[in-house]
Write an enzyme that holds these catalytic residues in place. Structure first.
Site, PDB file in Angstrom:
ATOM      1  N   LYS A 216     -24.676  58.065 -51.336  1.00 14.03           N
ATOM      2  CA  LYS A 216     -23.599  58.358 -50.604  1.00 14.03           C
ATOM      3  C   LYS A 216     -23.840  58.377 -49.213  1.00 14.03           C
ATOM      4  CE  LYS A 216     -20.853  61.319 -49.137  1.00 14.03           C
ATOM      5  NZ  LYS A 216     -20.487  61.012 -47.884  1.00 14.03           N
ATOM      6  N   GLU A 293     -33.307  68.187 -46.128  1.00 13.67           N
ATOM      7  CA  GLU A 293     -33.534  68.116 -44.743  1.00 13.67           C
ATOM      8  C   GLU A 293     -32.364  68.239 -43.725  1.00 13.67           C
ATOM      9  OE1 GLU A 293     -33.915  66.697 -41.110  1.00 13.67           O
ATOM     10  OE2 GLU A 293     -34.274  64.469 -42.072  1.00 13.67           O
ATOM     11  N   CYS A 327     -31.755  65.230 -35.859  1.00 16.23           N
ATOM     12  CA  CYS A 327     -32.042  66.720 -36.236  1.00 16.23           C
ATOM     13  C   CYS A 327     -33.338  67.162 -35.528  1.00 16.23           C
ATOM     14  CB  CYS A 327     -32.078  66.793 -37.477  1.00 16.23           C
ATOM     15  SG  CYS A 327     -32.888  65.223 -38.513  1.00 16.23           S
ATOM     16  N   GLU A 424     -27.571  74.537 -33.147  1.00 19.18           N
ATOM     17  CA  GLU A 424     -27.698  72.956 -33.051  1.00 19.18           C
ATOM     18  C   GLU A 424     -26.563  72.337 -32.343  1.00 19.18           C
ATOM     19  OE1 GLU A 424     -27.938  70.663 -36.464  1.00 19.18           O
ATOM     20  OE2 GLU A 424     -29.626  69.505 -36.003  1.00 19.18           O
TER      21      GLU A 424
END
Ligand code: ADP
Length: 514
Positions: A216, A293, A327, A424
């Site tokens: 996906k 992750e 990331c 983040e």
């Protein structure tokens, strides 16, 4: 910092309105914008047309979604609609899982490993042959500069298929004394920052170990995954071995809930990762294996004895690579006090030379932000930094009027409790802090819920080992940053997730070891 005595570059079109505390970075001596500039060097994209509509890829064929629903995919650099993408619902996901199961039981799971390897080698070679097309589409669909998609993403995509192709018939050597067995159908959900690379990270090891796949892609970047589906057809990969279901969160959630999936591999936000872990925890008896992750807030630590000019390049690529949509981006810079002023001065000079603009132009360093939602998030976090007392320093570079853009930004006077030092940002925003001793650097670097990556810059090898051992991060780069290789594992601690991708560790995630 000293304010510029000259006025900031005047935007030709429309620039982001500078907020009150924004300090424009000092104007460069070589003012590319006004005096001379590289001639535009856009990559030709006319040879790679995009169909007006994209269907689902199930059982080796492109098929319409059962509900006949589609959503728009747009070019983030222009806000133009590129195509319509099929929206898969629960029934489409079930059809994809059934096709993957049939292919697993009937063909792929039984195929001699060396034959599986041949398919992977073939896919890798076709990716190389079509890499220019894939790089152009990756850039148009996602906003990243062509020089990154062409020189970093695509070579790594092919390298991952080559690397895992080589392991396909050598699994027993990868795990001596054990008998590796495949798991079944792997459900894989990926984000928008490295659409093809994330697909390669997940598909290649899964297939090498004998599993079949339902992938996906992220809703803003489905086009290259569907081009990859064409490559699977071109490579004569048996139908159903890889299926691609497009859609947003609900499509991903349907894949996670499906009882026929033996393994879920997810890369994305910590928030959604937690949701997935919770959903699977509730399925106590037949829960699939899970690897996550997730987010990061990496520390890039620069000691006084570091090679400073090399470190500046590492800091720049660590945070501004792919617009900071990484990331493992080095979003927190810790500089030892003695070199703080020098590093800031050199950083300001270097940031001023970064070119923001048309991602298809080969000279562009910083492309478009992937979506308006992401741009909003970046703006709001930078605003919070300003409100909490940080100084926002931005280039006065020109930003196109259309599309989603954010100039390379540096936040100084950041304190560890500020949101910009904890959360983040996933954008081109660097938060700069200082430290005195290695112990203080380690403590500050570890003071975050995340633990994905870190960087250490010093002339002393012993210091690298001492500091690296104490940093709680899955990947630590020494005197470099954002270096990737299919043979080295990647993954996090704490809220950055669990499990590793890449290398032998990446194989282990797709095998049962008896
Ligand atoms: P980001 O914040 O980076 O966009 P997300 O975690 O929202 O990251 O998205 C990463 C991937 O997860 C995308 O493919 C997205 O469609 C998918 N996704 C979003 N919500 C869910 C969910 N509840 N369950 C499964 N997948 C999801």
């Amino acid at each position: 910092m000293k304010r510029s005595s000259k006025s900031a570059l005047k935007p030709a079109v429309k620039a982001v309105a500078p907020s009150r505390a924004v300090v424009p970075l000092r104007e460069r001596r070589l003012n590319f914008g006004d005096k001379w500039d590289y001639a535009p060097a856009p990559e030709d994209h006319k040879g790679y047309p995009i169909a007006p509509r994209h269907e689902l890829f199930i059982d080796g064929k492109f098929v319409k979604p059962r509900a006949r629903r589609y959503f728009d995919s747009i070019n983030p650099a222009t806000e133009e609609k590129l195509t319509e993408i099929a929206l898969a619902d629960e029934r489409d996901v079930a059809a994809a899982v059934a096709a993957a199961r049939k292919a697993y039981d009937g063909v792929w799971g039984k195929m001699p490993a060396r034959e599986r390897g041949k398919y992977l080698f073939r896919i890798a070679r076709i990716i190389q042959e079509r890499s220019r097309e894939l790089a152009v589409l990756e850039t148009i669909d996602g906003g990243k500069p062509i020089k990154e998609s062409r020189d970093i993403d695509l070579p790594l995509v092919a390298a991952h298929f080559f690397y895992y192709a080589g392991w396909a018939d050598k699994l027993k050597y990868a795990f001596p004394g054990r008998t590796p067995r495949s798991l079944g159908v792997a459900g894989q959900i990926i984000p928008w920052n490295f659409p093809l690379l994330m697909a390669a990270w997940k598909i290649a090891p899964a297939l090498a170990c004998g599993n079949t796949v339902v992938l996906k892609p992220a809703e803003t970047t489905s086009i290259t995954a569907l081009r990859l589906a064409e490559i699977f057809q071109q490579a004569d990969l048996p139908p159903g071995v890889v299926n691609i279901v497009t859609g947003a969160g609900e499509t991903g959630a349907a894949l996670v809930r499906h009882p026929g999936v033996a393994k879920i591999a997810f890369t994305g936000s910590t928030e959604v990762g937690k949701l997935i872990a919770k959903t699977l925890a509730e399925r106590s008896n037949n829960a699939p294996r899970l690897t996550l992750e997730l987010g990061g807030k990496a520390a890039n630590i620069v000691f006084e004895d570091a090679p400073i000019d090399q470190a500046i390049e590492g800091i720049i690529s660590g945070i501004y690579f792919n617009q900071g949509h990484v990331c493992c981006a080095g979003s927190r810079l810790f500089v030892q006090e003695g070199i703080h002023k020098t590093v800031l001065r050199k950083l300001r000079d270097r940031i001023q030379t970064l070119r923001v603009g048309n991602p298809l132009d080969k000279n562009t360093d910083i492309g478009a932000i992937n979506s308006s939602a992401q741009l909003k998030k970046i703006r709001s976090l930078v605003k919070s930094g300003e409100e909490q007392g940080a100084v926002v320093e931005q280039t006065s570079c020109r930003l196109p009027a259309k599309g989603y853009w954010f100039p390379p930004t540096m936040l100084t006077r950041v304190s560890p409790s500020h949101r910009v030092a904890q959360e983040e940002i996933f954008g081109p925003v660097l938060s700069v802090m200082t430290f005195r001793t290695p112990e203080e650097a380690i403590e500050r670097a570890n003071n975050t819920p995340y633990g994905l990556s870190a960087g250490v810059w010093t002339d002393k090898g012993s210091k690298i080992f001492k500091v690296a051992q104490k940093l709680r991060a899955g990947v630590i780069w020494a005197n470099c940053y954002n270096k990737f290789d299919p043979a080295s594992p990647f993954g996090g601690y704490k809220e950055s997730g669990f499990g590793r991708e890449g290398g032998l560790h990446g194989l282990a995630a797709y095998c049962r070891l008896d």
